[in-house]
Enzyme design. Structure first.
Site, mmCIF file in Angstrom:
data_model
loop_
_atom_site.group_PDB
_atom_site.id
_atom_site.type_symbol
_atom_site.label_atom_id
_atom_site.label_comp_id
_atom_site.label_asym_id
_atom_site.label_seq_id
_atom_site.Cartn_x
_atom_site.Cartn_y
_atom_site.Cartn_z
ATOM 1 N N GLU A 1 19.423 -21.504 -0.736
ATOM 2 C CA GLU A 1 18.533 -22.034 -1.778
ATOM 3 C C GLU A 1 18.556 -21.128 -3.007
ATOM 4 O OE1 GLU A 1 17.827 -21.554 1.370
ATOM 5 O OE2 GLU A 1 16.621 -23.182 2.209
ATOM 6 N N LYS B 1 19.333 -22.979 9.718
ATOM 7 C CA LYS B 1 20.126 -22.532 8.559
ATOM 8 C C LYS B 1 21.611 -22.648 8.860
ATOM 9 C CE LYS B 1 17.305 -18.629 7.002
ATOM 10 N NZ LYS B 1 17.313 -17.190 6.776
ATOM 11 N N GLY C 1 11.024 -9.408 4.572
ATOM 12 C CA GLY C 1 10.761 -10.292 3.430
ATOM 13 C C GLY C 1 9.276 -10.564 3.240
ATOM 14 N N ARG C 2 8.574 -10.916 4.322
ATOM 15 C CA ARG C 2 7.153 -11.294 4.192
ATOM 16 C C ARG C 2 6.255 -10.083 4.000
ATOM 17 N NH1 ARG C 2 9.473 -12.327 8.890
ATOM 18 N NH2 ARG C 2 8.736 -11.374 10.806
ATOM 19 N N GLU D 1 5.556 -16.623 10.763
ATOM 20 C CA GLU D 1 6.914 -16.094 10.908
ATOM 21 C C GLU D 1 6.886 -14.786 11.699
ATOM 22 O OE1 GLU D 1 10.389 -16.887 8.022
ATOM 23 O OE2 GLU D 1 9.766 -14.863 7.508
ATOM 24 N N HIS E 1 -14.425 -31.771 0.998
ATOM 25 C CA HIS E 1 -14.451 -33.226 0.819
ATOM 26 C C HIS E 1 -13.211 -33.885 1.401
ATOM 27 C CE1 HIS E 1 -18.003 -32.953 -1.726
ATOM 28 N NE2 HIS E 1 -17.482 -31.788 -2.093
ATOM 29 N N LYS F 1 16.425 -10.633 -0.138
ATOM 30 C CA LYS F 1 16.731 -9.436 0.657
ATOM 31 C C LYS F 1 18.206 -9.429 1.059
ATOM 32 C CE LYS F 1 15.488 -6.834 4.712
ATOM 33 N NZ LYS F 1 14.620 -6.628 5.850
#
Ligand code: F6P
Length: 490
Positions: free
Chosen positions: A182, A462, A235-236, A321, A352, A176
């Protein structure tokens, strides 16, 4: 909100003969069962009253009308417009951008980029979790090999490109802001990978998806291959926008459209259903009850379908978030705990591994099962039958419990669960499912009075990392962090 008057789930079923019909719903072809929760009539009534007090109807209308619902950043949240449910101007703009995306998809399919056998989708957080969920859930038989790369770790890069042929791979870079460390680092690594493999025009293989086309241009990506989406799309919440281009290529355009239609159907339900019938709101009532009255600090979601194994990861970002906040929209301390930790896994593996704690541990964890009635055609129906029966058995066991003279073998029961059952896993159903979770997150935020659309909490870390990477000056850091940096030699 007060504690429900009857505390045992099995007693609630006995006391309320219409319980199942009141607390199960069918929306957009999805079946929702909230009857194995402690929502009794009184709690629902009180919660509906609270929704009214908190201005739920006005807040919801503001969302759909494209008003400024993200006050701290002074913008609307326009993801609903991406599926045709927002304000007319926002819908028009989203449609125009989608048409551009479609033209690019058509051109790629028509061979404008030569033979395309693979896509490397680079992005992180909201710029990757949605597309990865879609492709993993629906694209298993796609003729395009899609790999997702998010972590800055070089090992993740090596693994992501392992199965890809550089000569026939497209690189989709979704960001965005187009400033994310990254993603930009991985973009350069991908360029080098293409160059080192002798690909003639590496930049010609790059597609950027961003709200900042200028920033993508400055990174050498040609205007014709930049797909823009709006600043109002968080973004999400972005998989419906051009961020979905990878999914549209892997699944086909019709599937992408069906995804949007499924979400739009859930939008209509959320926007117009009255509170006692409104599934995302009812789910939020239960969420509030467990967090606020039962003191639950986590909630768990188990996908009883391998194709939905990424759903818990997607929801972690969406819920944590969005609602992991401590102050209200106007900056005051919240009056209630906000989002619990969302975690989960896949059934039956989780049975399990972690279900011991769910059945007998000292912490109460509300559990959600997501299952699909009809299995994947390619799978053995008997496997699928056993898978589903296991999910339903777990819900029953959590609720019923079993007493025994031996305390080690005693199950307290009365442990809540909710179930979402899809008839089949197709794009339309998945769109409706994801939109359900978006609206439930929004409803929780309104009930607590927080803004679900900003995420300032991620900035500080960040900033410090960027500063350290850029200047390497460690003077203002604490002794512990300085020692770690020195020991690691970075
Ligand atoms: O660090 C959090 C975050 O800002 C998320 O909200 C976002 O989805 C992700 O980083 C990626 O950001 P971008 O799409 O700008 O690269």
């Amino acid at each position: 909100m007060q504690q429900p008057t009857i505390n045992r789930l099995d007693e609630l079923f006995a006391a309320e003969p219409d319980r199942l019909s009141r607390l199960s719903f069918e929306v957009a072809g999805l079946y929702f069962d909230w009857s194995k929760t402690h929502l009794d009539r009184a709690v629902v009534e009180r919660s509906a009253g609270r929704a009214e007090e908190m201005g739920f109807a006005v807040a919801r209308e503001a969302l759909f009308a494209g008003e400024i619902v993200n006050a701290s950043e002074g913008r609307p949240a326009t993801h609903v417009a991406e599926r045709g449910s927002g304000a007319p101007d926002d819908v028009d703009l989203a449609t125009a951008r989608r048409q551009r995306m479609r033209a690019l998809v058509d051109a790629i399919e028509a061979g404008a980029f030569g033979d395309v056998t693979g896509i490397l989708h680079i992005g992180i957080g909201g710029s990757v979790l949605g597309p990865a969920l879609l492709v993993d859930a629906l694209g298993r038989s796609s003729s395009i090999e899609v790999r997702f790369l998010s972590n800055i770790d070089g090992a993740a890069f090596d693994e992501a490109v392992e199965a890809l042929d550089p000569a026939t791979t497209l690189i989709v870079v979704a960001s965005k802001t187009f400033t994310t460390l990254e993603t930009l680092t991985n973009l350069e690594a991908a360029r080098d990978w293409l160059r080192d493999a002798g690909v003639e025009d590496p930049d010609g293989r790059l597609i950027a998806v961003t709200a900042k086309p200028g920033a993508a241009l400055s990174k050498g990506i040609d205007e014709t291959r930049i797909l823009q989406f709006g600043e109002g799309v968080g973004g999400r919440y972005s998989l419906w926008s051009s961020v979905g281009v990878t999914a549209a290529l892997a699944l086909g355009w019709d599937a992408f459209e069906a995804l949007l239609e499924g979400a739009a159907e859930m939008d209509r339900h959320f926007r117009f259903a009255e509170p006692r019938e409104n599934v995302p709101l009812i789910a939020a009532f239960a969420d509030r009850l467990y967090v606020e009255q039962f003191g639950c600090q986590t909630r768990a979601l188990f996908a009883y379908d391998e194709r939905l194994r990424l759903l818990p990861f997607y929801l972690q970002q969406l819920e944590m978030e969005s609602n992991g906040k401590s102050v209200t929209s106007d900056g005051k301390p919240v009056q209630h705990p906000t989002a619990p930790v969302t975690w989960g896994g896949t059934g039956t593996d989780a049975q399990h591994a972690v279900f011991q704690l769910l059945h007998q541990g000292t912490m109460l964890v509300p559990v959600e099962f997501v299952a699909v009635a009809e299995g994947d055609d390619a799978q053995d129906p008997e496997h699928h039958r056993l898978l589903l029966l296991n999910a339903f058995a777990q819900g029953a066991a959590l609720m019923q419990g079993r007493s025994s003279n031996d305390p080690q073998r005693s199950y307290p029961g009365n442990r809540p669960s909710s179930t979402v059952l899809l008839q089949r896993l197709d794009a339309r159903a998945l769109g409706a499912l994801i939109a359900f979770y978006e609206h439930r997150t929004f409803a929780n935020a309104v009930l607590v009075g927080i803004n679900p659309f900003d995420q300032f909490g991620v900035e500080l870390g960040k900033e410090i990392a960027k500063k350290l990477a850029g200047e390497g000056s460690h003077g203002d850091l604490d002794a512990s962090t300085r020692a770690l940096i020195e020991r690691a030699g970075v």
